[in-house]
Structure formats: C-alpha cells, structure tokens
Motif scaffolding. Structure first.
Motif, PDB file in Angstrom:
ATOM      1  N   SER A  40     -18.135 -40.123   9.578  1.00 29.66           N
ATOM      2  CA  SER A  40     -18.454 -39.810   8.177  1.00 29.66           C
ATOM      3  C   SER A  40     -19.958 -39.690   7.911  1.00 29.66           C
ATOM      4  N   PHE A  41     -20.775 -39.716   8.959  1.00 35.42           N
ATOM      5  CA  PHE A  41     -22.221 -39.781   8.712  1.00 35.42           C
ATOM      6  C   PHE A  41     -22.866 -38.402   8.603  1.00 35.42           C
ATOM      7  N   TYR A  42     -22.997 -37.688   9.719  1.00 33.86           N
ATOM      8  CA  TYR A  42     -23.622 -36.366   9.637  1.00 33.86           C
ATOM      9  C   TYR A  42     -22.977 -35.436  10.652  1.00 33.86           C
ATOM     10  N   ASP A  43     -22.490 -34.309  10.155  1.00 29.15           N
ATOM     11  CA  ASP A  43     -21.804 -33.322  10.991  1.00 29.15           C
ATOM     12  C   ASP A  43     -22.826 -32.337  11.552  1.00 29.15           C
ATOM     13  N   GLY A  44     -23.028 -32.404  12.870  1.00 29.96           N
ATOM     14  CA  GLY A  44     -24.074 -31.581  13.481  1.00 29.96           C
ATOM     15  C   GLY A  44     -23.637 -30.169  13.843  1.00 29.96           C
ATOM     16  N   ASN A  45     -22.320 -29.883  13.831  1.00 30.41           N
ATOM     17  CA  ASN A  45     -21.895 -28.555  14.287  1.00 30.41           C
ATOM     18  C   ASN A  45     -20.984 -27.822  13.309  1.00 30.41           C
ATOM     19  N   GLY A  46     -20.886 -28.344  12.080  1.00 25.06           N
ATOM     20  CA  GLY A  46     -20.212 -27.592  11.032  1.00 25.06           C
ATOM     21  C   GLY A  46     -18.696 -27.642  11.028  1.00 25.06           C
ATOM     22  N   ASP A  47     -18.082 -28.582  11.789  1.00 30.54           N
ATOM     23  CA  ASP A  47     -16.609 -28.663  11.762  1.00 30.54           C
ATOM     24  C   ASP A  47     -16.107 -29.739  10.795  1.00 30.54           C
ATOM     25  N   GLY A  48     -17.015 -30.325  10.039  1.00 29.20           N
ATOM     26  CA  GLY A  48     -16.610 -31.329   9.053  1.00 29.20           C
ATOM     27  C   GLY A  48     -16.534 -32.745   9.595  1.00 29.20           C
ATOM     28  N   GLN A  49     -16.614 -32.884  10.915  1.00 22.44           N
ATOM     29  CA  GLN A  49     -16.541 -34.194  11.553  1.00 22.44           C
ATOM     30  C   GLN A  49     -17.956 -34.671  11.888  1.00 22.44           C
ATOM     31  N   GLY A  50     -18.302 -35.854  11.432  1.00 21.16           N
ATOM     32  CA  GLY A  50     -19.563 -36.448  11.854  1.00 21.16           C
ATOM     33  C   GLY A  50     -19.553 -36.607  13.367  1.00 21.16           C
ATOM     34  N   ASP A  51     -20.722 -36.473  13.996  1.00 23.53           N
ATOM     35  CA  ASP A  51     -20.753 -36.474  15.464  1.00 23.53           C
ATOM     36  C   ASP A  51     -22.074 -37.030  15.988  1.00 23.53           C
ATOM     37  N   LEU A  52     -22.190 -37.086  17.311  1.00 18.75           N
ATOM     38  CA  LEU A  52     -23.351 -37.716  17.945  1.00 18.75           C
ATOM     39  C   LEU A  52     -24.609 -36.879  17.786  1.00 18.75           C
ATOM     40  N   VAL A  53     -24.455 -35.547  17.863  1.00 22.51           N
ATOM     41  CA  VAL A  53     -25.615 -34.671  17.655  1.00 22.51           C
ATOM     42  C   VAL A  53     -26.127 -34.836  16.221  1.00 22.51           C
ATOM     43  N   GLY A  54     -25.203 -34.947  15.288  1.00 22.70           N
ATOM     44  CA  GLY A  54     -25.570 -35.149  13.881  1.00 22.70           C
ATOM     45  C   GLY A  54     -26.295 -36.473  13.670  1.00 22.70           C
TER      46      GLY A  54
END
Ligand SMILES: [Ca+2]
Ligand SMILES: [Ca+2]
Ligand SMILES: [Ca+2]
Ligand SMILES: [Ca+2]
Length: 518
Positions: A40-54
């Motif tokens: 829920s933090f920051y979506d780095g690749n635009g799929d709506g899922q927060g992720d490690l890159v984000g």
C-alpha cells in the motif's frame, strides 16, 4: 577562488556534511523504525500494487522524516494480499518485484546508513507450497515430516490457528493452509538456511545485501495449543536465532508475542528474542490515563533486561489507526506521537500514521474475510486528490472496504497537503524526531519515572550519562498545574517555552514540554 582556498572549502563542506549525516559512534542517533505495509505504500510500475522499486524511490521521504530503519510485511510469494501464508519462502512475491529488486533496495538502504527488517512467518504454508503439493496424500514424500497431518494416510493436513483449514481472501478466493511441523529437525535446518539466505543472499560474509534482522510473526512456545508443537522456545526459536546469528551476530530478532496482553519477558529469556513489542504501552498511550501509562511504562521499560529492547508503537497492520481511536483530535494525536517517540525503547511509526491517516477494521466487520483489515492497510496518501502516480490502490473496487474507504480527497490528510503546512501532524513528527535525535538522553537514554502531584500530568525522565531530560505531557483538555517531586535541579526548555520554577510548572490543554535537567 584560488586552488588552495577551494580545497580547504571542499574539505570543510565534506567534513560538515559527514558530521551532520553520521553521528559519532559513541553518540548513536537513536533508532526509529518505519513499519510499512509495502503493498500500500508506493507503486513503482503502475499496476496499482505497491512494490520494492516504489519503496526504494521513496527513501528520500523516509530519511527526511528522520526514520532510520524499515520494517516490512512478508515479501515472499503468497496469494494473500498481506503475504502471510507462503506459497514459496524463497521467492519474492512477483507483485513486489524480484530478488534483484530486493537486493537493490537493501543496498540502497544500507548506503544511506539505514537498516531493514523482514517479517517472517514460517509456521504455516499454503496448498501451493512444495511441501503441501508433495506430501499431502503421499506418506512416502521426502517432506512427510515437514507438515502436520491428522491421519495416517496424510490426506488431511492439520488446521491452523482457530482450527481453520482455509482463509477467505478479500478477492473471493479461498486459500488452503496448514501448519508446519516445527519439531522436525529438517524444518529447523531449513529455517536456518532460509533466514541466513535473506541475511546474506550471496553468502560472502558481507551484509550490505542482507536484512538487518527479522520480525517473527505470531511466535509461540506452544503453537496454537497443538499437542505436537509444545516447548518451541527451546526446540525451535532459540536454536534458530542462535544459529542464524552465527551468520551475522549483529542481526536483531523481534518476536511478536501471540498474546498481546503478554509483556513477553519469557521470549527474552527462553526464545532468545532481542526485542519485543510493547503492546501494553500501545494501549496506555492511547488511553490518556496517567495511572495506566505509569504502570505500563514502569513495567515494560524498567523490567526489560539489559541488552534487550522494546519496540514502542501506537499502530500496526492489525490495529485501528490511532487517529481514528483518538477521534482525529489533533492535540491528542500530538501527545500520542510525542509519547511514542520520547518515552524510551525503539519507536516504530506505521506508514501514514505521521499523516494522521484514519481507518478501523477487525474481525467480522465485513464478514469472514481478510478484507476486514484493509481499512488499517490503505494506500499511503501522497496527494491532495488521493489520486496520481504511485498511489497503491490495489484494493480499488474490490468490496465494502473500498466502498467505505477512509481515504478522502482535500481533507488535509495527505503528504502533499501536510508538507508545506507548518503546523501539520507530519511536521510535528519531524520536529520531535529531530529533537530526539539531537539529544543523547532522548535517543539512547534510559526511561526513569518522574513523580508529580497532578493526576492529569504525566512526567518522566530520560538519562544517558550526564545528560538528563524531563518530559511532561498534559493528558487533559484543561490547563494543569503540577509540582515535581523530589525537587532539585534546574530545567531549561528543549521543546516548548514553559518555565519550571521551584519545581512547579503549568501546561495548557494537551501541552507537551521537554527540558534539559542540570
Ligand atoms: Ca506495482
Ligand atoms: Ca502474491
Ligand atoms: Ca553478502
Ligand atoms: Ca486525503
């Protein structure tokens, strides 16, 4: 500028930068954890899922806030949105990224002088896990002893907590789960390898690429009261921690006591845990009750053995947002923040807490589904409109938790709105964190009780060497006068402007004072 002057100037800049960013080793900054629900933090690749890159792209924000460490939810491959109940412990959930993304994040965190901790729950596996796939219905499987069975033919894998066999996922799917046989020697060996892998992925004895410690979710001596899984402190947790620390002795293990009413001192003694969660203080801080605060602080902070620590928090992924508990009262939110950060132990801020994000969830509010907890795990509010690049709205349009979302546009709760507003909750957090990190007693000092004669004013000392600090908070909505006892010392304000004359002072409603004591 001539060459000589510019070299001197350069050296001055370099040395003043390094003074500012790395405290000398005898004056540590004081650890502050940021507990982040990474989906829920920051979506780095635009799929709506927060992720490690984000998450990696937002480390500047975390450093600017002043936190020194990051605690994640489980990263391993799982079907549940919270990533408990693994399909594969060794693989990063593809929605979060890859092992390369993990290592890149860890290295960047370390380059910034920060730490990162992983959340582990290896007591259960899903039906997609290799052990289940190979061993269920196959007593000859090499993994037969890895999970618990209820029958000789191994057709019925054991239930988990609350005698459940499956979980109802927020998306309508059902996920079958069973309990791992933590008594089996091969399972212990497997866990040692698994934890060691995340502590040093390339196994080269250097830890720039590895986690700095682990959170042990739902740790119990007798797991879920299963007769087959008793005395796990001595047969599983303690040997696990001891063996993994041989890889890196600096690793820190925090155990989540399964009973939140438990102080967890047994975990220090018998399970080898370094840190426990101060659940008792969590409730006490939000109670605004001096007696409760005094009792819990005196127990939790004074009885923790030397070399061990308490994590002090008011929010986590299983609890209602403190802003909701405190009815969004900005004064109460500030008192709760100040107590969390200043009382002692190692403070932990749950992502969005610093913005005053709201949310209430819990068992049964939306039926029998893990969607019940989504209100406590909503997307970090980056923008005034609560829309835009990076918003991790993975649960958008998936059910009642979305229909009743606590996220609102233009309600002054968002990073974009709070960053420029001088008196925002976010800027209060930053101020108190700076104060804490600039003072050895507030960073590292021991908590000590400080008595006063007013039932609405809570006071305590922090002391490190010769540095002593007094903190006072008015827990009430009325002006309060208090007298300190025993008397002695002179008090100069470190925060606030209240003077202490002849050991007495007056605080406005919910006012906070911090003084250096000489
Ligand atoms: Ca994503
Ligand atoms: Ca997944
Ligand atoms: Ca390494
Ligand atoms: Ca908002």
């Amino acid at each position: 500028m001539n060459k000589f002057i510019s070299i001197v100037f350069f050296i001055l800049i370099v040395s003043s930068c390094s003074n500012e960013q790395t405290a000398p080793p005898n004056q540590p900054k004081g650890e502050i954890i940021y507990h982040v629900f990474q989906r829920s933090f920051y979506d780095g690749n635009g799929d709506g899922q927060g992720d490690l890159v984000g998450l990696k792209s937002k480390l500047d924000y975390l450093q600017d806030l002043g936190v020194t460490s990051i605690l994640l939810l489980p990263l391993y491959d799982a079907d549940c949105y919270h990533n408990y109940f693994a399909n594969d412990f060794e693989k990063i959930d593809p929605e979060f990224g890859t092992m390369e993304d993990y290592i890149a994040l860890v290295k960047e965190v370390h380059q910034r002088g920060m730490k990162i901790y992983l959340d582990m729950e290896t007591q259960y596996v899903s039906e997609k896990h290799l052990w289940w796939r190979d061993a269920v219905g196959n007593p000859k499987s090499a993994y037969s002893n890895y999970i618990l069975f209820e029958d000789e033919g191994h057709a019925r894998p054991a239930t988990i907590i609350f005698d459940l066999r499956e979980l109802n996922s927020f998306d309508g799917s059902k996920i079958k789960i069973t309990t791992v046989n933590l008594k089996d020697k091969s399972v212990l060996d497997y866990n040692v390898k698994l934890f060691s892998y995340f502590a040093d992925p390339d196994n080269n004895g250097k830890f720039d690429d590895g986690a700095d410690g682990f959170r042990l979710d739902h740790a119990m001596d007798n797991l879920d009261n299963k007769p087959a899984l008793t005395n796990l402190f001595s047969t599983f947790w303690s040997p696990l921690i001891e063996r993994v620390k041989k890889v890196n002795p600096q690793l820190k293990f925090v155990a989540e006591q399964a009973n939140w009413g438990d102080y967890g001192f047994e975990y220090f003694e018998k399970a080898g845990a370094d840190r426990m969660f101060g659940f008792g203080l969590q409730q006490a801080i939000l109670s605004f009750n001096k007696q409760q605060l005094t009792n819990k602080a005196d127990t939790i902070l004074l009885m923790t053995p030397p070399g061990k620590d308490q994590i002090i928090f008011i929010e986590n992924h299983d609890l209602d947002r403190s802003a909701s508990v405190l009815n969004k009262d900005p004064n109460k939110e500030r008192v709760a923040a100040a107590l969390t950060l200043l009382i002692g132990g190692i403070p932990s801020i749950y992502y969005g807490q610093e913005l005053g994000m709201t949310g209430r969830g819990g068992f049964g509010i939306y039926g029998a589904t893990d969607g019940n907890d989504i209100p406590r795990r909503e997307a970090f509010e980056w923008f005034k409109t609560d829309e835009g690049k990076g918003m991790a709205l993975w649960y958008k349009n998936t059910g009642p938790w979305w229909d009743h979302t606590y996220i609102k546009a233009n309600d002054s709760i968002s990073l974009e709105e709070e960053l420029p507003r001088e008196n925002s909750l976010l800027n209060f957090y930053k101020t108190i964190i700076k104060l804490k990190q600039s003072d050895p007693a507030l960073s590292m000092g021991k908590y000590a009780p400080a008595e006063n004669n007013n039932a609405q004013v809570f006071t305590f000392f922090r002391q490190e060497g010769l540095d002593k600090v007094l903190v006072a908070v008015n827990l009430s909505a009325e002006k309060q006068k208090a007298g300190l006892s025993p008397s002695g010392g002179t008090y100069s304000p470190l925060y606030g402007r209240v003077a202490i004359n002849q050991n007495s002072f007056e605080l406005k409603p919910y006012e906070i004072g911090v003084w250096s004591v000489k």
